[in-house]
Design an enzyme around this catalytic site. Structure first.
Site, mmCIF file in Angstrom:
data_model
loop_
_atom_site.group_PDB
_atom_site.id
_atom_site.type_symbol
_atom_site.label_atom_id
_atom_site.label_comp_id
_atom_site.label_asym_id
_atom_site.label_seq_id
_atom_site.Cartn_x
_atom_site.Cartn_y
_atom_site.Cartn_z
ATOM 1 C CE LYS A 1 -0.909 5.409 -4.063
ATOM 2 N NZ LYS A 1 -1.614 4.124 -4.214
ATOM 3 C CE LYS B 1 -4.506 1.500 -10.711
ATOM 4 N NZ LYS B 1 -4.854 0.407 -9.778
ATOM 5 N NE ARG C 1 1.662 -2.392 -1.724
ATOM 6 C CZ ARG C 1 0.846 -3.433 -1.618
ATOM 7 N NH1 ARG C 1 1.304 -4.605 -1.206
ATOM 8 N NH2 ARG C 1 -0.436 -3.312 -1.914
HETATM 9 N N1 BES Z 1 -4.147 3.304 -6.173
HETATM 10 C C1 BES Z 1 -4.403 1.911 -6.133
HETATM 11 C C2 BES Z 1 -5.461 1.530 -5.089
HETATM 12 C C3 BES Z 1 -6.856 2.046 -5.336
HETATM 13 C C4 BES Z 1 -7.780 1.233 -5.974
HETATM 14 C C5 BES Z 1 -7.261 3.268 -4.875
HETATM 15 C C6 BES Z 1 -9.075 1.691 -6.180
HETATM 16 C C7 BES Z 1 -8.547 3.726 -5.084
HETATM 17 C C8 BES Z 1 -9.458 2.927 -5.731
HETATM 18 C C9 BES Z 1 -3.125 1.161 -5.781
HETATM 19 O O1 BES Z 1 -1.944 1.742 -6.226
HETATM 20 C C10 BES Z 1 -3.202 -0.191 -6.407
HETATM 21 O O2 BES Z 1 -3.243 -0.251 -7.586
HETATM 22 N N2 BES Z 1 -3.216 -1.221 -5.586
HETATM 23 C C11 BES Z 1 -3.280 -2.568 -6.045
HETATM 24 C C12 BES Z 1 -2.311 -3.379 -5.229
HETATM 25 C C13 BES Z 1 -2.153 -4.796 -5.705
HETATM 26 C C14 BES Z 1 -1.429 -4.806 -7.029
HETATM 27 C C15 BES Z 1 -1.391 -5.568 -4.652
HETATM 28 C C16 BES Z 1 -4.700 -3.073 -5.848
HETATM 29 O O3 BES Z 1 -5.306 -2.746 -4.825
HETATM 30 O O4 BES Z 1 -5.199 -3.749 -6.728
HETATM 31 ZN ZN ZN Z 2 -1.995 3.754 -6.482
HETATM 32 MN MN MN Z 3 -1.458 1.196 -8.194
#
Ligand code: BES
Ligand code: ZN
Ligand code: MN
Length: 507
Positions: free
Chosen positions: A266, A278, A352
């Site tokens: 990724k 975010k 994903r």
């Molecule tokens: N890059 C983030 C995941 C992440 C969070 C990596 C904290 C490192 C530290 C990922 O793209 C993301 O935002 N995931 C979401 C998915 C959700 C919307 C299903 C998450 O984990 O909140």
């Molecule tokens: Zn991400």
């Molecule tokens: Mn994300």
């Protein structure tokens, strides 16, 4: 600039004074009844006096403890350093990882010195290898964007390992340590790069630059080619950014290859969340959302540097996830490479989407195994904490990765992939939605990725594992052992060990 300078590693067996360094480092164990000075090259008299003073000096032998004393004339070093190795095993010896961390911690904390001699207990070649790896991993700093180097301490440039292990016998282990550290440090540097400087195009350039001089072939898909070939996941995520996405393939294909593996990473150079934006707090850490791509790139480059007789291909799925008038919206439907459709219900579940494209592309070449590495979910941190990566997928691959990680000294833990999660990803309008069950969200994400793993020649699903490194890829806390702040470079060593293990398994 992503190239880091290699440390100089050597071994010495006697005559410390003939090859003096700025500091001689001796180990201290955290014994049941207090600190224990470990076997060392000091004269009996000097050793006895130091051993007797450990307690009054406040030295406990705890890991990461580094205590400086004036050097003894007999060593030829200006400094004598006592470094903690933590608690020994039942037989009094130390694990490879304990040695690696102690060496890394000492070298890291002695930054500013030019040369260091490490005199830790090394009875076997594996111990020397561990000390060498730790030292090379501890000699890292990231100063590219400082306008003045004042007050910055340069990493130790030269480390000598004091050991009875024969120098000729040790040399291959030292060489391997350099290759591993080069790969891990390059990964750290890519992760540490600010998103102003590392964006899809410059990441693809960096991949080319790092590949120079190695027997690998680099292919870059720009936005036009991605469009033409239908990489809808990478394009969808990249739509909101002024910087166009990229797919990068790095192939190492030696003539006599016993096995063929594909690694998918990724590479979100910055993850704002997109329209599903975010919160501001901590968003800056999302410069590290390309760690998986940096890991798979550098793992393949390390495998190529070591000349392992195994085909290894890295697929870097690179985009910047930004909100804008051109960005994808929640409820948009995109078509992943190969034709499956996905309803994007949350634009922050973008990893994903780009990984789906990469996994389908990797599957087309029918490798023996696919391993994908991604900072995929916040749920990984909830489930396994900040330092342990989660691994999910085909049992044969997850267990091989676990044992490779154990050998490499990295923390990974196998998690299940329960069937009940799949229906939670059902969409009203497309083949699949990009979000599903929130509980166990790390596994939900893996269940999504599994849908894109292709079949091999026998019509069976290609053995596959997904490694979620959201927590361990970025260190927000204090440095420890050989691990610096920010980019850690985790999982590179595990992947190299996995490739090496495949060779012994197929022999
Ligand atoms: N890059 C983030 C995941 C992440 C969070 C990596 C904290 C490192 C530290 C990922 O793209 C993301 O935002 N995931 C979401 C998915 C959700 C919307 C299903 C998450 O984990 O909140
Ligand atoms: Zn991400
Ligand atoms: Mn994300």
């Amino acid at each position: 600039m992503v190239k880091t300078t290699d440390i100089i590693l050597g071994v010495i067996a006697k005559d410390l004074k003939k090859s003096p360094s700025d500091a001689l480092v001796v180990g201290v164990a955290q014994g049941a009844d207090g600190p224990v000075l470990l076997p060392n090259p000091l004269s009996a008299k000097a050793a006895e006096s130091i051993a007797g003073s450990l307690k009054v000096l406040g030295i406990t032998g705890a890991a990461d403890q580094v205590h400086r004393l004036p050097g003894l004339p007999e060593t030829g070093s200006e400094l004598l350093v006592l470094a903690g190795l933590g608690k020994p095993q039942a037989d009094g010896s130390f694990t490879g990882e304990a040695l690696r961390r102690a060496a890394g911690s000492a070298v890291r904390q002695l930054a500013g010195l030019a040369s260091v001699t490490l005199a830790f207990p090394t009875t076997a070649l594996a111990d020397v290898a561990a000390v060498a790896e730790g030292a090379a991993l501890g000699a890292y700093s990231y100063t590219e964007h400082r306008s003045s180097k004042d007050g910055l301490k340069a990493p130790v440039a030269k480390v000598s390992i004091f050991t009875a292990v024969d120098a000729k016998e040790a040399q291959p282990a030292l060489d391997r340590a350099i290759v591993l550290a080069r790969a891990v440090n390059a990964t750290r540097t890519l992760v540490n790069q600010p998103p102003s400087h590392l964006f899809p195009e410059s990441f693809a350039e960096a991949a080319k630059e790092l590949s120079k001089g190695l027997p690998v072939k680099v292919t870059v898909w720009d936005e036009k080619r991605l469009e033409k070939e239908g990489f809808g996941g990478i394009l969808g995520v990249g739509k909101g950014s002024a910087r166009q996405p990229r797919l990068v393939k790095v192939e190492y294909a030696p003539a006599k290859a016993a096995r063929k593996i594909a690694l998918v990473g990724k590479g979100i150079t910055f993850d704002t969340g997109g329209i599903s934006i975010k919160p501001a707090l901590g968003m800056g850490d999302m410069k590290s959302d390309m760690a998986g791509a940096a890991v798979v790139l550098n793992a393949v480059l390390a495998i190529a540097s070591l000349g392992l007789p195994i085909k290894a291909t890295a697929w870097l799925c690179i985009a910047e996830n930004m909100p804008s008038g051109a960005a994808q919206r929640p409820a948009d439907v995109l078509t992943v490479y190969g034709g499956k459709t996905v309803e994007v219900l949350n634009t922050d579940a973008e990893g994903r989407l780009v990984m789906a494209d990469g996994i389908v592309a990797a599957s087309e070449e029918k490798p023996d195994a696919i391993i994908d590495v991604a900072t995929l979910t916040g749920a990984q941190l909830i489930a396994l904490g900040l330092r342990t990566a989660g691994v999910m997928g085909t049992d044969s691959v997850t267990s091989a990765l676990k044992s490779a990680a154990d050998r490499a000294g990295e923390l990974v833990w196998p998690m299940p992939l329960p069937e009940e999660l799949r229906p939670s990803l059902d969409s009203q309008v497309a083949d699949l939605a990009n979000i599903g069950e929130r509980n166990g969200g790390m596994m939900t994400a893996a269940a999504f990725l599994r849908e894109f793993v292709g079949k091999n020649g026998n019509g069976e699903q290609i053995p596959w594992a997904h490694v979620d490194i959201a927590g361990p890829s970025f260190n927000n806390g204090s440095p420890y052992g050989y691990t610096p702040k920010q980019g850690t470079g985790c999982t590179v060593r595990t992947l190299v060990a996995y490739a090496e293990d495949l060779l012994t398994a197929s022999a």
